[in-house]
Design a protein around this motif. Structure first.
Motif, PDB file in Angstrom:
ATOM      1  N   ILE A   1      -6.964   7.314  -2.151  1.00 15.64           N
ATOM      2  CA  ILE A   1      -6.162   6.818  -0.995  1.00 15.64           C
ATOM      3  C   ILE A   1      -7.247   6.278  -0.072  1.00 15.64           C
ATOM      4  O   ILE A   1      -6.839   5.191   0.479  1.00 15.64           O
ATOM      5  CB  ILE A   1      -5.257   7.801  -0.313  1.00 15.64           C
TER       6      ILE A   1
ATOM      7  N   THR B   1      -0.255  19.614  -5.844  1.00 18.77           N
ATOM      8  CA  THR B   1      -1.583  20.504  -6.044  1.00 18.77           C
ATOM      9  C   THR B   1      -1.713  21.437  -4.964  1.00 18.77           C
ATOM     10  O   THR B   1      -2.001  22.800  -5.105  1.00 18.77           O
ATOM     11  CB  THR B   1      -2.669  19.476  -5.524  1.00 18.77           C
ATOM     12  N   ALA B   2      -1.194  21.290  -3.784  1.00 19.38           N
ATOM     13  CA  ALA B   2      -1.034  22.385  -2.974  1.00 19.38           C
ATOM     14  C   ALA B   2      -0.247  23.571  -3.240  1.00 19.38           C
ATOM     15  O   ALA B   2      -0.910  24.523  -3.170  1.00 19.38           O
ATOM     16  CB  ALA B   2      -0.598  21.668  -1.547  1.00 19.38           C
TER      17      ALA B   2
ATOM     18  N   PRO C   1      -7.138  12.328  -5.551  1.00 19.16           N
ATOM     19  CA  PRO C   1      -6.320  11.433  -5.054  1.00 19.16           C
ATOM     20  C   PRO C   1      -6.415  11.182  -3.576  1.00 19.16           C
ATOM     21  O   PRO C   1      -6.281  10.107  -3.056  1.00 19.16           O
ATOM     22  CB  PRO C   1      -4.993  12.232  -5.043  1.00 19.16           C
TER      23      PRO C   1
ATOM     24  N   MET D   1       1.383  13.988  -5.457  1.00 20.72           N
ATOM     25  CA  MET D   1       0.331  14.682  -6.179  1.00 20.72           C
ATOM     26  C   MET D   1      -0.450  15.850  -5.206  1.00 20.72           C
ATOM     27  O   MET D   1      -0.675  16.611  -5.881  1.00 20.72           O
ATOM     28  CB  MET D   1      -0.804  13.630  -6.544  1.00 20.72           C
ATOM     29  N   LEU D   2      -0.684  15.255  -3.901  1.00 19.42           N
ATOM     30  CA  LEU D   2      -1.324  16.215  -3.138  1.00 19.42           C
ATOM     31  C   LEU D   2      -0.591  17.350  -2.783  1.00 19.42           C
ATOM     32  O   LEU D   2      -0.844  18.635  -3.101  1.00 19.42           O
ATOM     33  CB  LEU D   2      -1.551  15.410  -1.628  1.00 19.42           C
TER      34      LEU D   2
ATOM     35  N   PRO E   1       2.927   8.249  -4.493  1.00 20.37           N
ATOM     36  CA  PRO E   1       2.565   8.727  -5.777  1.00 20.37           C
ATOM     37  C   PRO E   1       1.406   9.882  -5.345  1.00 20.37           C
ATOM     38  O   PRO E   1       1.375  10.936  -5.700  1.00 20.37           O
ATOM     39  CB  PRO E   1       2.358   7.905  -6.634  1.00 20.37           C
ATOM     40  N   MET E   2       0.753   9.242  -4.658  1.00 17.48           N
ATOM     41  CA  MET E   2      -0.665   9.964  -4.102  1.00 17.48           C
ATOM     42  C   MET E   2      -0.338  11.106  -3.384  1.00 17.48           C
ATOM     43  O   MET E   2      -0.683  12.451  -3.621  1.00 17.48           O
ATOM     44  CB  MET E   2      -1.578   9.302  -3.454  1.00 17.48           C
ATOM     45  N   LEU E   3       0.593  11.204  -2.264  1.00 19.19           N
ATOM     46  CA  LEU E   3       1.023  12.126  -1.301  1.00 19.19           C
ATOM     47  C   LEU E   3       1.741  13.245  -2.227  1.00 19.19           C
ATOM     48  O   LEU E   3       1.703  14.438  -2.037  1.00 19.19           O
ATOM     49  CB  LEU E   3       2.047  11.712  -0.452  1.00 19.19           C
TER      50      LEU E   3
ATOM     51  N   LEU F   1       1.391   2.883  -2.796  1.00 20.30           N
ATOM     52  CA  LEU F   1       0.202   3.509  -3.512  1.00 20.30           C
ATOM     53  C   LEU F   1       0.080   5.075  -2.996  1.00 20.30           C
ATOM     54  O   LEU F   1      -0.258   5.951  -3.423  1.00 20.30           O
ATOM     55  CB  LEU F   1      -1.094   2.711  -3.347  1.00 20.30           C
ATOM     56  N   ILE F   2       0.288   4.895  -1.719  1.00 22.90           N
ATOM     57  CA  ILE F   2       0.305   6.242  -1.142  1.00 22.90           C
ATOM     58  C   ILE F   2       1.268   7.275  -1.510  1.00 22.90           C
ATOM     59  O   ILE F   2       1.022   8.379  -1.417  1.00 22.90           O
ATOM     60  CB  ILE F   2       0.356   6.149   0.430  1.00 22.90           C
TER      61      ILE F   2
ATOM     62  N   LYS G   1       0.892   0.668 -10.071  1.00 27.42           N
ATOM     63  CA  LYS G   1       0.073   1.208  -8.965  1.00 27.42           C
ATOM     64  C   LYS G   1      -0.596   2.458  -9.605  1.00 27.42           C
ATOM     65  O   LYS G   1      -2.031   2.490  -9.438  1.00 27.42           O
ATOM     66  CB  LYS G   1       0.829   1.600  -7.644  1.00 27.42           C
ATOM     67  N   ILE G   2      -0.071   3.362 -10.099  1.00 28.24           N
ATOM     68  CA  ILE G   2      -0.635   4.554 -10.966  1.00 28.24           C
ATOM     69  C   ILE G   2      -1.688   4.078 -11.663  1.00 28.24           C
ATOM     70  O   ILE G   2      -2.596   4.570 -11.801  1.00 28.24           O
ATOM     71  CB  ILE G   2       0.457   5.161 -11.553  1.00 28.24           C
TER      72      ILE G   2
ATOM     73  N   MET H   1       0.841  -1.201  -0.212  1.00 28.42           N
ATOM     74  CA  MET H   1       0.250   0.021  -0.026  1.00 28.42           C
ATOM     75  C   MET H   1       0.881   1.316   0.163  1.00 28.42           C
ATOM     76  O   MET H   1       0.574   2.276  -0.476  1.00 28.42           O
ATOM     77  CB  MET H   1      -0.869  -0.031   1.186  1.00 28.42           C
TER      78      MET H   1
ATOM     79  N   LEU I   1      -8.139  17.986  -8.030  1.00 31.37           N
ATOM     80  CA  LEU I   1      -6.768  17.846  -8.053  1.00 31.37           C
ATOM     81  C   LEU I   1      -6.473  17.058  -6.393  1.00 31.37           C
ATOM     82  O   LEU I   1      -5.622  16.312  -6.379  1.00 31.37           O
ATOM     83  CB  LEU I   1      -5.987  18.672  -8.369  1.00 31.37           C
ATOM     84  N   ILE I   2      -6.833  17.993  -5.403  1.00 30.76           N
ATOM     85  CA  ILE I   2      -6.676  17.135  -4.099  1.00 30.76           C
ATOM     86  C   ILE I   2      -7.687  15.802  -3.835  1.00 30.76           C
ATOM     87  O   ILE I   2      -7.297  14.963  -3.252  1.00 30.76           O
ATOM     88  CB  ILE I   2      -6.882  18.193  -3.310  1.00 30.76           C
TER      89      ILE I   2
ATOM     90  N   LEU J   1       0.256  24.203  -6.188  1.00 31.25           N
ATOM     91  CA  LEU J   1      -0.584  24.729  -7.433  1.00 31.25           C
ATOM     92  C   LEU J   1      -1.670  25.638  -6.923  1.00 31.25           C
ATOM     93  O   LEU J   1      -1.700  26.671  -7.524  1.00 31.25           O
ATOM     94  CB  LEU J   1      -1.236  23.688  -8.106  1.00 31.25           C
ATOM     95  N   LEU J   2      -2.205  25.328  -5.632  1.00 32.95           N
ATOM     96  CA  LEU J   2      -3.227  26.128  -5.044  1.00 32.95           C
ATOM     97  C   LEU J   2      -2.869  27.349  -4.810  1.00 32.95           C
ATOM     98  O   LEU J   2      -3.175  28.432  -5.023  1.00 32.95           O
ATOM     99  CB  LEU J   2      -3.921  25.487  -3.920  1.00 32.95           C
TER     100      LEU J   2
ATOM    101  N   LEU K   1      -9.120  22.594  -8.684  1.00 27.89           N
ATOM    102  CA  LEU K   1      -8.034  22.369  -7.591  1.00 27.89           C
ATOM    103  C   LEU K   1      -8.535  21.387  -6.672  1.00 27.89           C
ATOM    104  O   LEU K   1      -7.964  20.645  -6.257  1.00 27.89           O
ATOM    105  CB  LEU K   1      -7.804  23.843  -6.774  1.00 27.89           C
TER     106      LEU K   1
END
Lengths: 347, 369, 232
Positions: free
Chosen positions: C50, A15-16, C46, A11-12, A7-9, A4-5, C141-142, A1, C42-43, A18-19, C39
């Motif tokens: 998860i 994005t932050a 994901p 991305m988070l 790449p997601m983190l 999986l986490i 995974k992606i 797992m 985007l958050i 980016l925001l 936005l």
């Protein structure tokens, strides 16, 4: 797992970032709309002159009439764009609801290149914003609270800008029979005796402070949000403003204390009559106060100074004097710069 | 484990001391298991015995609590290698589990993930669509397919990956009978043709008998018995296995003569009368359900005229199973019959008694080898 | 009732004449809410993925926080954002207060738990075996998450609609962090509140009609995208 986490983190995080980027982009874009071009910077000249001539200290500032500097009545764009062009002005709902600031702010912005972000709340909240250093300059009408503010050292250069007056309004049927009463304190006593509804802002605004002080003079104790308040004393304005409460009083057929300007500018939507007016105790005085940069280094001191200077500029004072005459057939505000507060009320 | 396997060829897949826990409870405990190259290994066992868990663990889809799975010498415990290893495997589930897109996209997804050249993806996809007779469905949306069609797509998707090991979890479950027959035939022929190493879970004995080279009986998460289908089905190691496999009779033989659909097959000295068109000399495997066999005392022989096959033997083993008793009669080859307790008592039988076993020619299921 | 008819008439007049101020307000509404929605996708996607797919300690706590966030009152969000963005606030140096940027941040905070919650639900309603099947096809995974998102695309479009719908119609936070400044931060909802106070009911109704038309058109567009594959 974990795989999986991760790449997601990522991305988070992206994005932050980016925001942040996007929102700051929008933050700046509003300020870049200000005018940019050239000629002489009269505003800066005014600032320096006034700084030297404003010799009075807290709490009450009355500058001498000799401090007036002549400026042209035509709008001259500023020479240089201000370093920090954003000014947060905390003011009262009456200056918005009367429509005055919609006239003055664009002129100020065009003259100086500043962008004003006006926040219209009750005077109490407006002063609180200043007291927390979250506003740069205040235009308020709650003299007692202002004096406390100045004594606390939160503000500099409290300048008298203008006044109008409070009036007591009520439904045309006038159930308490107060119409024409000269003394507002007597009128409030009659309202209390009749049990007719009285609408109060209940939001620590300048108007609210005024009705509280008048009731106190009438020997009736009322407090914001207190359960001990009489049942006819209704607090309904918090968070909305003068005009909204006028509309409530109009719909419900109650009495209300209001500044004259808000009423005059909106009388077409109100079915209320003027009951009490003209007593010296009903004077409604507006001061401009700059938030003290010595206490709050983050405030836009130069911008606040520029705005304060603009409000007492003879050209501005003239606009204030003329505002409303064409539209409503009467003036809504009386320019007062150069007078002392004790001189007012003799018009 | 398998004495017939020579050590020269390394196993395709090997599990050692495999333990799997679900929700804190141990559901699988496999001391040692090898899947040999090119064999079809069938896992059978009662519901909840851990068959699917074992399959998914071997297919690297469930992480074991402990133990190792070694794939052609590479241990799967290293996380980084898992994807690489997984790309040598293919799994077909009980449900078709197609993605909500076209048939074509479903089949190509795994190939695209492997970044194969476009031409190869196209060639493989077309080949396997055709092989499973669904070439005309390529552009259909998967969710518009019938159950049988969807199953074919999921099989084609697995074979298109050209896996080194193919895993199937009850692949023919839930498909209606005539479709299922056709599907199993197609699948069987593809399996023989590709010779792919296969691990299959089923609860259907006939599937196991038809396809398996070896059978594992899984009970309560551990391997209770392992062997060729005849070994397992004819000689269950204990009552629990026997109860589950409902041991049938599996016999290997050679057709000795043929006449108008009736054949005689030699099996270990016996000559069985069967229904078949196969000509003399053909090698066959035969299955005979234990409840298709009746047992009688020698004196009653004349009453059994309707059955074509009658053989005399001695009772060698009995297993009581609830209201019935499984009786093994040694007629030269062991024959297992299932009789009711009541007839057992009426016939007053015991081990060592001589009896006659009878069954109809049509009861024998025959498959050419 | 006459006032509503007047309002609808005025709405059409404003649209026909392309009233500049009205267009600016409508455009700002779309830009602010659209940006905040993008936005939040985007958050939120994901994050929802998860929470829907992974197992880790504290997951339940995060899920309950997301669920709470789905119902967070905009005014509370507005207040908290204000506290950070005020001159003296932690992020006061950004000079974002009373700007569209501040409104985007507030609306983003309102929208992303909604998007995350919808994504979480969408992921959890997928057959858990589908995940194993896709993994078994040898995808990374992606790619797995991407395929699952594709599978869940219908409910995910609902997430987009819910997120956008929540922020375009939101007024409390926009008022608090934007202050309804003419030409700077006035959006459809705050303009409607303002015009209503001033007694310009017809204009308020006109703006309401236009706002509802915008919401309808955007939702229609999203619905068409969502249902595109269904009609076959």
């Amino acid at each position: 797992m974990k795989k999986l986490i991760t790449p997601m983190l990522k991305m988070l995080f992206i994005t932050a970032v980016l925001l942040g980027l996007v929102s700051s982009l929008f933050g700046c874009s509003s300020t870049t709309t200000a005018t940019t071009t050239t000629t002489t910077n009269t505003a800066t000249q005014v600032t320096t002159t006034l700084k030297t001539t404003s010799t009075t200290t807290m709490p009450v500032s009355t500058t001498t009439s000799s401090a007036v500097v002549t400026t042209s009545t035509t709008i001259t764009p500023p020479l240089v764009k201000p370093a920090n062009p954003e000014i947060i002005l905390s003011s009262t709902t009456s200056t918005r609801d009367s429509g005055l600031m919609d006239v003055l702010i664009p002129i100020f912005q065009a003259k100086t290149g500043y962008v004003v972000k006006p926040v219209y709340v009750g005077s109490g909240a407006a002063i609180a914003l200043g007291q927390a250093g979250n506003a740069d300059v205040m235009l308020v009408h709650s003299p007692a609270a202002e004096v406390t503010f100045m004594q606390g050292g939160y503000g500099i250069y409290r300048r008298l800008v203008m006044h109008n007056d409070f009036i007591i309004m009520g439904p045309p049927t006038d159930p308490a029979g107060i119409k024409g009463t000269a003394n507002p304190v007597d009128a409030l006593k009659k309202i209390a005796a009749s049990g007719a509804k009285f609408y109060s802002r209940g939001d620590n605004s300048g108007t609210d402070a005024m009705d509280k002080s008048l009731f106190a003079k009438a020997g009736i104790t009322v407090k914001d949000g207190a359960s001990t308040n009489p049942s006819w004393y209704i607090e309904g304005g918090a968070g909305t403003g003068m005009l909204d409460l006028l509309r409530v009083a109009s719909e419900k057929g109650g009495y209300i204390l209001t500044d004259r300007s808000t009423y005059v500018a909106n009388q077409k939507v109100l079915t209320l009559d003027i009951m009490v007016q003209g007593d010296p105790s009903l004077l409604n005085v507006y001061h401009v106060i700059q938030v003290n940069p010595a206490v709050f280094p983050k405030v836009n001191a130069a911008g606040a100074q520029a705005f304060s200077d603009f409000m007492i500029d003879p050209a501005t004072q003239k606009i204030i004097a003329q505002y409303g005459i064409a539209q409503y057939g009467q003036e809504l505000f009386f320019p007062d710069f150069g007078k002392s507060e004790s001189q007012l009320g003799s018009q | 484990m398998n004495p017939m396997q020579t050590k020269a060829v390394p196993p395709a897949l090997e599990a050692n001391n495999l333990a799997v826990k679900l929700g804190g409870k141990q559901v699988l405990n496999i001391a040692e298991l090898q899947v040999n190259k090119n064999e079809v290994l069938v896992i059978i066992g009662p519901n909840g015995s851990g068959k699917t868990t074992l399959l998914l663990s071997l297919a690297l889809l469930i992480k074991p609590a402990s133990g190792t799975i070694t794939y052609q010498g590479y241990a799967s415990s290293k996380n980084t290698a898992t994807l690489e290893l997984r790309r040598k495997l293919a799994v077909v589930f009980q449900e078709p589990l197609l993605l909500n897109t076209t048939v074509w996209n479903n089949i190509t997804l795994g190939l695209r993930a492997r970044k194969l050249p476009v031409e190869e993806i196209k060639a493989r996809t077309e080949k396997w669509l055709a092989r499973f007779g669904i070439a005309d469905l390529a552009q259909r949306q998967a969710k518009t397919l019938s159950g049988g069609e969807a199953k074919r797509v999921s099989l084609a998707r697995a074979f298109a990956l050209q896996p080194d090991v193919l895993f199937l979890d009850e692949p023919f479950n839930g498909v209606d009978s005539p479709t299922r027959q056709a599907l199993m035939e197609d699948f069987g022929s593809v399996l023989r043709e590709t010779n792919v190493t296969t691990v299959m879970v089923t609860h259907d004995r006939s599937e196991a008998l038809m396809m398996a080279h070896r059978v594992i009986v899984l009970i309560n998460g551990s391997i209770r018995q392992m062997g060729t289908p005849p070994q397992v089905f004819s000689n269950p190691v204990d009552e629990e296995v026997a109860n589950f496999v409902e041991a049938g009779n599996i016999m290997h033989g050679v057709v000795s003569s043929q006449s108008e659909g009736q054949a005689l097959v030699d099996v270990g000295g016996l000559r069985l009368d069967v229904v078949s068109n196969l000509s003399a000399g053909a090698k066959v495997t035969m299955f005979l359900h234990d409840d298709d066999i009746t047992i009688s005392l020698p004196a009653a022989q004349t009453q059994l005229s309707s059955a074509r096959n009658h053989y005399t033997g001695k009772i060698s083993k009995i297993f009581p199973t609830g209201s019935q008793i499984r009786v093994t009669v040694d007629c030269g080859i062991p024959m297992v019959a299932l009789i009711t307790k009541r007839s057992w008592e009426e016939l007053s039988l015991k081990i060592g008694d001589t009896v006659i076993v009878s069954f109809k020619a049509s009861s024998i299921h025959l498959i050419p080898k | 009732m006459g006032i509503i008819v007047d309002g609808i008439k005025q709405a059409f007049l404003l649209l026909i004449h392309g009233d500049k101020q009205m267009l600016q307000i409508a455009w700002l509404s779309l830009v602010v809410s659209g940006t905040a929605t993008i936005l939040s996708l985007l958050i939120g996607i994901p994050l929802g993925s998860i929470l829907g797919l992974a197992k880790f300690p504290g997951r339940r706590v995060v899920v309950s926080l997301v669920n709470t966030g789905m119902g967070a009152p905009p005014v509370v969000v507005g207040l908290i954002v204000s506290i950070f963005l005020w001159r003296q606030g932690l992020l006061g140096f950004l000079h974002l207060m009373y700007s569209p940027g501040a409104m985007i941040i507030a609306q983003f905070i309102i929208a992303f738990p909604i998007v995350a919650g919808f994504t979480l639900a969408a992921m959890q309603q997928l057959d858990p075996k589908l995940r194993l099947q896709i993994t078994a096809l040898g995808v990374s995974k992606i790619q797995l998450v991407w395929q699952l998102l594709l599978e869940a695309r219908l409910p995910l479009m609902a997430a987009v609609m819910a997120g956008f719908g929540a922020v375009i119609s939101e007024v409390g936070a926009s008022m608090m962090v934007g202050a309804n400044i003419t030409g700077q931060t006035r959006v459809m909802t705050t303009a409607i509140v303002g015009e209503n106070s001033k007694g310009n009911f017809a204009l308020a109704i006109a703006l309401s009609v236009i706002l509802m038309a915008i919401v309808y058109l955007v939702t229609l567009l999203l619905t068409m995208i969502q249902q595109r594959n269904k009609v076959r």
